[in-house]
Design a protein around this motif. Structure first.
Motif, PDB file in Angstrom:
ATOM      1  N   LEU A   1       0.854  -1.180   0.000  1.00 23.03           N
ATOM      2  CA  LEU A   1       0.000   0.000   0.000  1.00 23.03           C
ATOM      3  C   LEU A   1       0.894   1.235   0.000  1.00 23.03           C
ATOM      4  O   LEU A   1       1.702   1.416   0.911  1.00 23.03           O
ATOM      5  CB  LEU A   1      -0.877  -0.023   1.253  1.00 23.03           C
ATOM      6  N   TRP A   2       0.794   2.061  -1.050  1.00 23.13           N
ATOM      7  CA  TRP A   2       1.621   3.275  -1.078  1.00 23.13           C
ATOM      8  C   TRP A   2       0.763   4.492  -0.733  1.00 23.13           C
ATOM      9  O   TRP A   2      -0.320   4.686  -1.275  1.00 23.13           O
ATOM     10  CB  TRP A   2       2.371   3.433  -2.388  1.00 23.13           C
ATOM     11  N   ILE A   3       1.278   5.276   0.238  1.00 22.67           N
ATOM     12  CA  ILE A   3       0.539   6.410   0.797  1.00 22.67           C
ATOM     13  C   ILE A   3       1.401   7.671   0.678  1.00 22.67           C
ATOM     14  O   ILE A   3       2.582   7.664   1.050  1.00 22.67           O
ATOM     15  CB  ILE A   3       0.194   6.156   2.282  1.00 22.67           C
ATOM     16  N   ASP A   4       0.804   8.739   0.184  1.00 22.94           N
ATOM     17  CA  ASP A   4       1.477  10.031   0.053  1.00 22.94           C
ATOM     18  C   ASP A   4       2.091  10.436   1.397  1.00 22.94           C
ATOM     19  O   ASP A   4       1.409  10.448   2.427  1.00 22.94           O
ATOM     20  CB  ASP A   4       0.443  11.073  -0.399  1.00 22.94           C
TER      21      ASP A   4
ATOM     22  N   SER B   1       9.059  14.762   3.138  1.00 21.71           N
ATOM     23  CA  SER B   1      10.335  14.114   3.450  1.00 21.71           C
ATOM     24  C   SER B   1      10.211  13.045   4.534  1.00 21.71           C
ATOM     25  O   SER B   1      11.138  12.259   4.742  1.00 21.71           O
ATOM     26  CB  SER B   1      11.375  15.149   3.874  1.00 21.71           C
ATOM     27  N   ASP B   2       9.087  13.011   5.248  1.00 28.67           N
ATOM     28  CA  ASP B   2       8.865  12.025   6.305  1.00 28.67           C
ATOM     29  C   ASP B   2       7.689  11.125   5.945  1.00 28.67           C
ATOM     30  O   ASP B   2       6.844  11.503   5.127  1.00 28.67           O
ATOM     31  CB  ASP B   2       8.569  12.725   7.638  1.00 28.67           C
ATOM     32  N   PRO B   3       7.604   9.945   6.555  1.00 28.17           N
ATOM     33  CA  PRO B   3       6.441   9.076   6.308  1.00 28.17           C
ATOM     34  C   PRO B   3       5.145   9.770   6.721  1.00 28.17           C
ATOM     35  O   PRO B   3       5.156  10.706   7.535  1.00 28.17           O
ATOM     36  CB  PRO B   3       6.721   7.857   7.193  1.00 28.17           C
ATOM     37  N   PRO B   4       4.014   9.331   6.171  1.00 26.48           N
ATOM     38  CA  PRO B   4       2.732   9.927   6.552  1.00 26.48           C
ATOM     39  C   PRO B   4       2.471   9.762   8.046  1.00 26.48           C
ATOM     40  O   PRO B   4       2.844   8.751   8.650  1.00 26.48           O
ATOM     41  CB  PRO B   4       1.712   9.156   5.711  1.00 26.48           C
ATOM     42  N   LEU B   5       1.824  10.761   8.632  1.00 31.00           N
ATOM     43  CA  LEU B   5       1.503  10.715  10.057  1.00 31.00           C
ATOM     44  C   LEU B   5       0.095  10.149  10.192  1.00 31.00           C
ATOM     45  O   LEU B   5      -0.899  10.863  10.109  1.00 31.00           O
ATOM     46  CB  LEU B   5       1.587  12.109  10.669  1.00 31.00           C
ATOM     47  N   ILE B   6       0.024   8.841  10.373  1.00 29.01           N
ATOM     48  CA  ILE B   6      -1.255   8.140  10.406  1.00 29.01           C
ATOM     49  C   ILE B   6      -1.268   7.147  11.566  1.00 29.01           C
ATOM     50  O   ILE B   6      -0.263   6.958  12.254  1.00 29.01           O
ATOM     51  CB  ILE B   6      -1.508   7.386   9.083  1.00 29.01           C
TER      52      ILE B   6
ATOM     53  N   GLY C   1       8.156   7.347  -6.055  1.00 34.82           N
ATOM     54  CA  GLY C   1       7.877   8.722  -6.411  1.00 34.82           C
ATOM     55  C   GLY C   1       6.699   8.864  -7.350  1.00 34.82           C
ATOM     56  O   GLY C   1       6.215   7.889  -7.928  1.00 34.82           O
ATOM     57  N   ILE C   2       6.252  10.085  -7.508  1.00 33.50           N
ATOM     58  CA  ILE C   2       5.234  10.389  -8.500  1.00 33.50           C
ATOM     59  C   ILE C   2       5.631  11.659  -9.248  1.00 33.50           C
ATOM     60  O   ILE C   2       6.016  12.672  -8.646  1.00 33.50           O
ATOM     61  CB  ILE C   2       3.832  10.525  -7.879  1.00 33.50           C
ATOM     62  N   ASP C   3       5.588  11.557 -10.564  1.00 33.85           N
ATOM     63  CA  ASP C   3       5.817  12.676 -11.464  1.00 33.85           C
ATOM     64  C   ASP C   3       4.437  13.193 -11.864  1.00 33.85           C
ATOM     65  O   ASP C   3       3.756  12.580 -12.681  1.00 33.85           O
ATOM     66  CB  ASP C   3       6.609  12.180 -12.676  1.00 33.85           C
ATOM     67  N   GLU C   4       4.023  14.294 -11.282  1.00 32.65           N
ATOM     68  CA  GLU C   4       2.655  14.765 -11.468  1.00 32.65           C
ATOM     69  C   GLU C   4       2.435  15.493 -12.794  1.00 32.65           C
ATOM     70  O   GLU C   4       1.286  15.681 -13.205  1.00 32.65           O
ATOM     71  CB  GLU C   4       2.251  15.683 -10.310  1.00 32.65           C
ATOM     72  N   GLY C   5       3.511  15.873 -13.451  1.00 33.71           N
ATOM     73  CA  GLY C   5       3.369  16.632 -14.688  1.00 33.71           C
ATOM     74  C   GLY C   5       3.780  15.883 -15.942  1.00 33.71           C
ATOM     75  O   GLY C   5       3.715  16.431 -17.040  1.00 33.71           O
ATOM     76  N   GLY C   6       4.224  14.629 -15.782  1.00 30.58           N
ATOM     77  CA  GLY C   6       4.700  13.881 -16.942  1.00 30.58           C
ATOM     78  C   GLY C   6       5.929  14.503 -17.567  1.00 30.58           C
ATOM     79  O   GLY C   6       6.175  14.367 -18.773  1.00 30.58           O
TER      80      GLY C   6
ATOM     81  N   MET D   1      -4.083  10.241  -3.628  1.00 29.03           N
ATOM     82  CA  MET D   1      -4.760   9.038  -3.154  1.00 29.03           C
ATOM     83  C   MET D   1      -3.763   7.876  -3.091  1.00 29.03           C
ATOM     84  O   MET D   1      -2.780   7.831  -3.838  1.00 29.03           O
ATOM     85  CB  MET D   1      -5.916   8.697  -4.097  1.00 29.03           C
ATOM     86  N   TYR D   2      -4.053   6.944  -2.209  1.00 29.76           N
ATOM     87  CA  TYR D   2      -3.188   5.756  -2.109  1.00 29.76           C
ATOM     88  C   TYR D   2      -3.394   4.825  -3.310  1.00 29.76           C
ATOM     89  O   TYR D   2      -4.359   4.924  -4.075  1.00 29.76           O
ATOM     90  CB  TYR D   2      -3.425   5.008  -0.790  1.00 29.76           C
ATOM     91  N   GLY D   3      -2.460   3.896  -3.450  1.00 35.68           N
ATOM     92  CA  GLY D   3      -2.557   2.823  -4.435  1.00 35.68           C
ATOM     93  C   GLY D   3      -2.166   1.521  -3.765  1.00 35.68           C
ATOM     94  O   GLY D   3      -1.620   1.512  -2.657  1.00 35.68           O
TER      95      GLY D   3
END
Length: 199
Positions: free
Chosen positions: A97-100, A109-114, A138-143, A175-177
């Motif tokens: 599970l990948w979470i922003d 820069s740090d893991p999600p605070l959940i 990572g995610i490239d939001e602009g391609g 959103m997570y994936g």
């Protein structure tokens, strides 16, 4: 000759396992659109993370997730209070599970605070036994080949059958994936079976 026949049989069975679908069905509730998610195969860098974002590409995927079956979610569902995602598996699997990283703390820069550290945000992740691998993607939001944000990758071993994921419910972040790979034990059993037959 007998050994060759057994090895050929095991190879055939291994190929059959490799070609069988691990994720056999998905269902969702509380999504903005229908379909709210899609089953995907062969996860690779530059795959679109979301079916409602034409330029958001996954990058720097760890080797253990390359080629995985996965679920492409919708980014618009990130702040839906009652979102649920059902994943049906044909055999025991390791889920990822990948979470922003910005979820819960706005800090990439740090893991999600959940979880228990921030019980209003994705408490279900910790309560249902997901653990942080310590790896990011990572995610490239602009391609445009620029990594804009990062996800922390959580993992959990699950049995065959139904697994349910719940709401992220945090606006303004991705959103997570989720991806799935067969448990190593499932593949190893074929090898052990072959050795016992050869002996």
């Amino acid at each position: 000759m007998k050994k060759l026949m057994i090895l050929a049989l095991v190879a055939c069975l291994s190929a059959s396992v490799a070609n069988a679908s691990l994720i056999t069905a998905i269902d969702y509730r509380g999504a903005d659109d229908d379909p709210g998610a899609y089953m995907k195969t062969n996860l690779q860098n530059a795959d679109l993370a979301y079916h409602d974002r034409p330029t958001h590409e996954l990058e720097e995927i760890p080797a253990y997730l390359l080629g995985a079956e996965w679920v492409q979610t919708a980014n618009d569902d990130r702040d839906n209070d009652f979102y649920e995602l059902d994943i049906t598996l044909s055999e025991p699997a390791t889920l990822y599970l990948w979470i922003d990283n910005r979820v819960g703390n706005d800090d990439d820069s740090d893991p999600p605070l959940i979880g228990l550290a921030n019980p209003n945000v994705m408490l279900w992740v910790e309560c249902l036994g997901w653990t942080d691998t310590g790896d990011d993607m990572g995610i490239d939001e602009g391609g445009d080949d620029i990594i804009n944000q990062r996800y922390s990758i959580f993992t959990k071993d699950v049995d065959a059958g139904l697994t349910t994921l719940y709401a992220q419910n945090f606006s303004g972040k991705n959103m997570y994936g989720v991806g799935a790979v067969p448990e190593p034990a499932t593949v190893a059993l074929l090898g052990f079976g072959a050795l016992s037959l050869i002996r």
